[in-house]
Design a protein around this motif. Structure first.
Motif, PDB file in Angstrom:
ATOM      1  N   GLY A  63      -5.951 -19.541  -7.022  1.00 34.54           N
ATOM      2  CA  GLY A  63      -6.662 -20.260  -8.070  1.00 34.54           C
ATOM      3  C   GLY A  63      -5.712 -20.744  -9.154  1.00 34.54           C
ATOM      4  N   ASP A  64      -5.946 -20.292 -10.375  1.00 36.03           N
ATOM      5  CA  ASP A  64      -5.094 -20.701 -11.494  1.00 36.03           C
ATOM      6  C   ASP A  64      -4.104 -19.619 -11.867  1.00 36.03           C
ATOM      7  OD1 ASP A  64      -6.880 -18.880 -12.459  1.00 36.03           O
ATOM      8  OD2 ASP A  64      -7.376 -19.983 -14.285  1.00 36.03           O
ATOM      9  N   ARG A  65      -3.809 -18.711 -10.935  1.00 34.82           N
ATOM     10  CA  ARG A  65      -2.916 -17.597 -11.218  1.00 34.82           C
ATOM     11  C   ARG A  65      -1.851 -17.454 -10.132  1.00 34.82           C
ATOM     12  NH1 ARG A  65      -7.126 -13.084 -10.922  1.00 34.82           N
ATOM     13  NH2 ARG A  65      -7.947 -14.608  -9.457  1.00 34.82           N
ATOM     14  N   VAL A  66      -0.780 -16.808 -10.526  1.00 32.95           N
ATOM     15  CA  VAL A  66       0.258 -16.411  -9.577  1.00 32.95           C
ATOM     16  C   VAL A  66       0.336 -14.893  -9.605  1.00 32.95           C
ATOM     17  CG1 VAL A  66       2.746 -16.415  -9.157  1.00 32.95           C
ATOM     18  CG2 VAL A  66       1.586 -18.545  -9.728  1.00 32.95           C
ATOM     19  N   GLU A 137      -5.663 -14.795   1.839  1.00 34.80           N
ATOM     20  CA  GLU A 137      -6.381 -15.406   2.951  1.00 34.80           C
ATOM     21  C   GLU A 137      -7.857 -15.064   2.829  1.00 34.80           C
ATOM     22  OE1 GLU A 137      -7.032 -17.660   6.426  1.00 34.80           O
ATOM     23  OE2 GLU A 137      -5.289 -17.525   5.099  1.00 34.80           O
ATOM     24  N   ASP A 138      -8.712 -16.069   3.020  1.00 39.18           N
ATOM     25  CA  ASP A 138     -10.168 -15.873   2.984  1.00 39.18           C
ATOM     26  C   ASP A 138     -10.637 -15.215   1.685  1.00 39.18           C
ATOM     27  OD1 ASP A 138     -10.531 -17.013   5.486  1.00 39.18           O
ATOM     28  OD2 ASP A 138     -10.364 -15.107   6.549  1.00 39.18           O
ATOM     29  N   GLY A 139     -10.014 -15.577   0.575  1.00 39.48           N
ATOM     30  CA  GLY A 139     -10.424 -14.999  -0.700  1.00 39.48           C
ATOM     31  C   GLY A 139     -10.002 -13.557  -0.888  1.00 39.48           C
ATOM     32  N   LEU A 140      -9.056 -13.116  -0.077  1.00 43.41           N
ATOM     33  CA  LEU A 140      -8.592 -11.731  -0.130  1.00 43.41           C
ATOM     34  C   LEU A 140      -7.089 -11.669  -0.385  1.00 43.41           C
ATOM     35  CD1 LEU A 140     -10.490 -10.372   3.009  1.00 43.41           C
ATOM     36  CD2 LEU A 140     -11.075  -9.898   0.627  1.00 43.41           C
ATOM     37  N   LEU A 141      -6.692 -10.670  -1.140  1.00 47.10           N
ATOM     38  CA  LEU A 141      -5.282 -10.335  -1.269  1.00 47.10           C
ATOM     39  C   LEU A 141      -4.978  -9.336  -0.167  1.00 47.10           C
ATOM     40  CD1 LEU A 141      -2.527 -10.233  -2.796  1.00 47.10           C
ATOM     41  CD2 LEU A 141      -3.525  -8.382  -4.168  1.00 47.10           C
ATOM     42  N   VAL A 142      -4.139  -9.736   0.779  1.00 47.40           N
ATOM     43  CA  VAL A 142      -3.850  -8.903   1.948  1.00 47.40           C
ATOM     44  C   VAL A 142      -2.445  -8.335   1.815  1.00 47.40           C
ATOM     45  CG1 VAL A 142      -3.751  -8.812   4.471  1.00 47.40           C
ATOM     46  CG2 VAL A 142      -5.323 -10.405   3.335  1.00 47.40           C
ATOM     47  N   ILE A 143      -2.349  -7.024   1.900  1.00 52.80           N
ATOM     48  CA  ILE A 143      -1.070  -6.328   1.759  1.00 52.80           C
ATOM     49  C   ILE A 143      -0.826  -5.483   2.998  1.00 52.80           C
ATOM     50  CG2 ILE A 143       0.216  -4.608   0.427  1.00 52.80           C
ATOM     51  CD1 ILE A 143      -1.460  -5.451  -2.011  1.00 52.80           C
ATOM     52  N   GLN A 144       0.339  -5.637   3.600  1.00 55.09           N
ATOM     53  CA  GLN A 144       0.724  -4.748   4.700  1.00 55.09           C
ATOM     54  C   GLN A 144       1.801  -3.802   4.204  1.00 55.09           C
ATOM     55  OE1 GLN A 144       2.679  -6.320   8.313  1.00 55.09           O
ATOM     56  NE2 GLN A 144       1.448  -4.881   9.516  1.00 55.09           N
ATOM     57  N   ALA A 156      -0.467  -0.240   7.694  1.00 54.37           N
ATOM     58  CA  ALA A 156      -1.845  -0.411   7.255  1.00 54.37           C
ATOM     59  C   ALA A 156      -1.979  -1.787   6.625  1.00 54.37           C
ATOM     60  CB  ALA A 156      -2.233   0.664   6.252  1.00 54.37           C
ATOM     61  N   LEU A 157      -3.093  -2.436   6.893  1.00 49.25           N
ATOM     62  CA  LEU A 157      -3.458  -3.683   6.220  1.00 49.25           C
ATOM     63  C   LEU A 157      -4.510  -3.340   5.178  1.00 49.25           C
ATOM     64  CD1 LEU A 157      -3.870  -6.278   9.123  1.00 49.25           C
ATOM     65  CD2 LEU A 157      -2.027  -6.180   7.451  1.00 49.25           C
ATOM     66  N   LEU A 158      -4.227  -3.670   3.936  1.00 48.02           N
ATOM     67  CA  LEU A 158      -5.157  -3.413   2.849  1.00 48.02           C
ATOM     68  C   LEU A 158      -5.720  -4.748   2.378  1.00 48.02           C
ATOM     69  CD1 LEU A 158      -3.053  -0.828   0.785  1.00 48.02           C
ATOM     70  CD2 LEU A 158      -4.580  -0.401   2.724  1.00 48.02           C
ATOM     71  N   PHE A 159      -7.032  -4.855   2.355  1.00 46.76           N
ATOM     72  CA  PHE A 159      -7.703  -6.087   1.959  1.00 46.76           C
ATOM     73  C   PHE A 159      -8.369  -5.872   0.604  1.00 46.76           C
ATOM     74  CE2 PHE A 159      -7.408  -6.070   6.527  1.00 46.76           C
ATOM     75  CZ  PHE A 159      -7.163  -7.382   6.899  1.00 46.76           C
ATOM     76  N   TYR A 160      -7.876  -6.572  -0.418  1.00 46.50           N
ATOM     77  CA  TYR A 160      -8.426  -6.488  -1.765  1.00 46.50           C
ATOM     78  C   TYR A 160      -9.125  -7.803  -2.109  1.00 46.50           C
ATOM     79  CZ  TYR A 160      -5.235  -2.508  -2.444  1.00 46.50           C
ATOM     80  OH  TYR A 160      -4.564  -1.307  -2.328  1.00 46.50           O
ATOM     81  N   ASP A 161     -10.273  -7.713  -2.784  1.00 46.58           N
ATOM     82  CA  ASP A 161     -10.896  -8.912  -3.321  1.00 46.58           C
ATOM     83  C   ASP A 161      -9.908  -9.559  -4.295  1.00 46.58           C
ATOM     84  OD1 ASP A 161     -12.445 -10.229  -5.695  1.00 46.58           O
ATOM     85  OD2 ASP A 161     -13.863 -10.218  -4.029  1.00 46.58           O
ATOM     86  N   SER A 162      -9.612 -10.833  -4.089  1.00 45.53           N
ATOM     87  CA  SER A 162      -8.555 -11.470  -4.887  1.00 45.53           C
ATOM     88  C   SER A 162      -8.978 -11.783  -6.318  1.00 45.53           C
ATOM     89  CB  SER A 162      -8.074 -12.756  -4.203  1.00 45.53           C
ATOM     90  OG  SER A 162      -9.151 -13.680  -4.079  1.00 45.53           O
ATOM     91  N   GLU A 163     -10.262 -11.658  -6.624  1.00 48.57           N
ATOM     92  CA  GLU A 163     -10.724 -11.852  -7.990  1.00 48.57           C
ATOM     93  C   GLU A 163     -10.792 -10.524  -8.745  1.00 48.57           C
ATOM     94  OE1 GLU A 163     -11.164 -14.658  -9.527  1.00 48.57           O
ATOM     95  OE2 GLU A 163     -10.762 -15.887  -7.751  1.00 48.57           O
ATOM     96  N   LEU A 167     -10.256  -2.754  -3.600  1.00 51.18           N
ATOM     97  CA  LEU A 167     -10.018  -2.543  -2.172  1.00 51.18           C
ATOM     98  C   LEU A 167     -11.339  -2.649  -1.412  1.00 51.18           C
ATOM     99  CD1 LEU A 167      -7.974  -1.790   0.049  1.00 51.18           C
ATOM    100  CD2 LEU A 167      -8.490   0.615  -0.423  1.00 51.18           C
ATOM    101  N   GLU A 168     -11.368  -3.538  -0.403  1.00 50.68           N
ATOM    102  CA  GLU A 168     -12.581  -3.727   0.380  1.00 50.68           C
ATOM    103  C   GLU A 168     -12.517  -3.033   1.733  1.00 50.68           C
ATOM    104  OE1 GLU A 168     -13.816  -7.785   0.698  1.00 50.68           O
ATOM    105  OE2 GLU A 168     -14.406  -7.869  -1.413  1.00 50.68           O
ATOM    106  N   LYS A 169     -11.353  -3.071   2.378  1.00 51.95           N
ATOM    107  CA  LYS A 169     -11.237  -2.410   3.678  1.00 51.95           C
ATOM    108  C   LYS A 169      -9.780  -2.198   4.016  1.00 51.95           C
ATOM    109  CE  LYS A 169     -11.528  -6.811   6.200  1.00 51.95           C
ATOM    110  NZ  LYS A 169     -12.264  -7.583   7.226  1.00 51.95           N
ATOM    111  N   SER A 170      -9.555  -1.273   4.966  1.00 52.19           N
ATOM    112  CA  SER A 170      -8.201  -0.977   5.453  1.00 52.19           C
ATOM    113  C   SER A 170      -8.233  -0.981   6.972  1.00 52.19           C
ATOM    114  CB  SER A 170      -7.711   0.386   4.945  1.00 52.19           C
ATOM    115  OG  SER A 170      -7.722   0.439   3.539  1.00 52.19           O
TER     116      SER A 170
END
Length: 213
Positions: A63-66, A137-144, A156-163, A167-170
């Motif tokens: 969005g408007d952030r880095v 990706e897909d509105g998610l911050l994905v961290i491996q 592990a893949l950690l999926f965080y809501d990017s807004e 943490l939503e799922k691992s």
């Protein structure tokens, strides 16, 4: 490259204090479209013997952030590409398996053989829950990151809501994340070349992760 600016993540020396054997470094540098330096952010005062320049740092846009991250912290630095300043720092939820980086990692040693140094770097990069990939990706911050747990997969893949950055799922996996596009995730099979064993062939796997019903 975002908002007509280049964002470079990694250590850049800003100042040295020879009397105290310390150095000031910036972890994020911003340039305009023509390569003119605009700003240096996320400053750190370190010992001149500190070896964290060997670490990996990550920068992604949303969005408007880095977002800026370092391999040894589950922490997001939100940067305004317009004001060229830190907006806030968000500590992410830490999973139960997370193995913190030992304090003696990335410290200076006097090496007589380059092979010994490279062996240490490989050990530092594979012996704690080090972040190895960050993407949006897909509105998610994905961290491996690495699990460093023999009872789990390598990563592990950690999926965080990017807004909200919650943490939503691992997902646990043995493959190394290369990138993602249009909901497809691309992986190098069995780990990261040069760091992981059991990599005999170049095999690329494609995954799509869906919510369980």
């Amino acid at each position: 490259f975002f908002e007509d600016k280049w964002f470079l993540a990694g250590q850049h020396p800003a100042n040295y204090n020879k009397k105290e054997n310390t150095k000031t470094v910036s972890l994020l540098r911003i340039f305009n479209n023509d390569g003119k330096p605009l700003k240096e952010l996320i400053l750190r005062n370190l010992s001149i013997y500190d070896q964290t320049k060997e670490m990996e740092y990550f920068v992604v846009s949303k969005g408007d952030r880095v977002f800026f991250m370092a391999e040894n912290e589950l922490k997001v630095y939100e940067i305004s590409p317009e004001k060229l300043e830190e907006i806030k720092i968000v500590k992410l939820e830490i999973p139960s398996f997370y193995k913190k980086m030992p304090e003696d990692f990335y410290t200076y040693k006097k090496y007589t053989d380059t092979k010994d140094f490279l062996r240490d770097v490989q050990h530092w990069r594979t012996s704690y829950s080090r972040i190895i990939r960050v993407l949006i990706e897909d509105g998610l911050l994905v961290i491996q990151l690495r699990t460093c747990n023999e009872e789990l997969n390598k990563f592990a893949l950690l999926f965080y809501d990017s807004e909200k950055l919650e943490l939503e799922k691992s997902i646990f996996i043995d493959d190394f994340l290369l990138g993602a596009r249009n909901g497809l995730y691309y992986f190098y099979a069995n780990g990261r070349p040069g760091l992981d064993d059991d990599i005999n062939e170049c095999i690329i796997k494609l995954y799509a992760f869906e919510e369980k019903k």
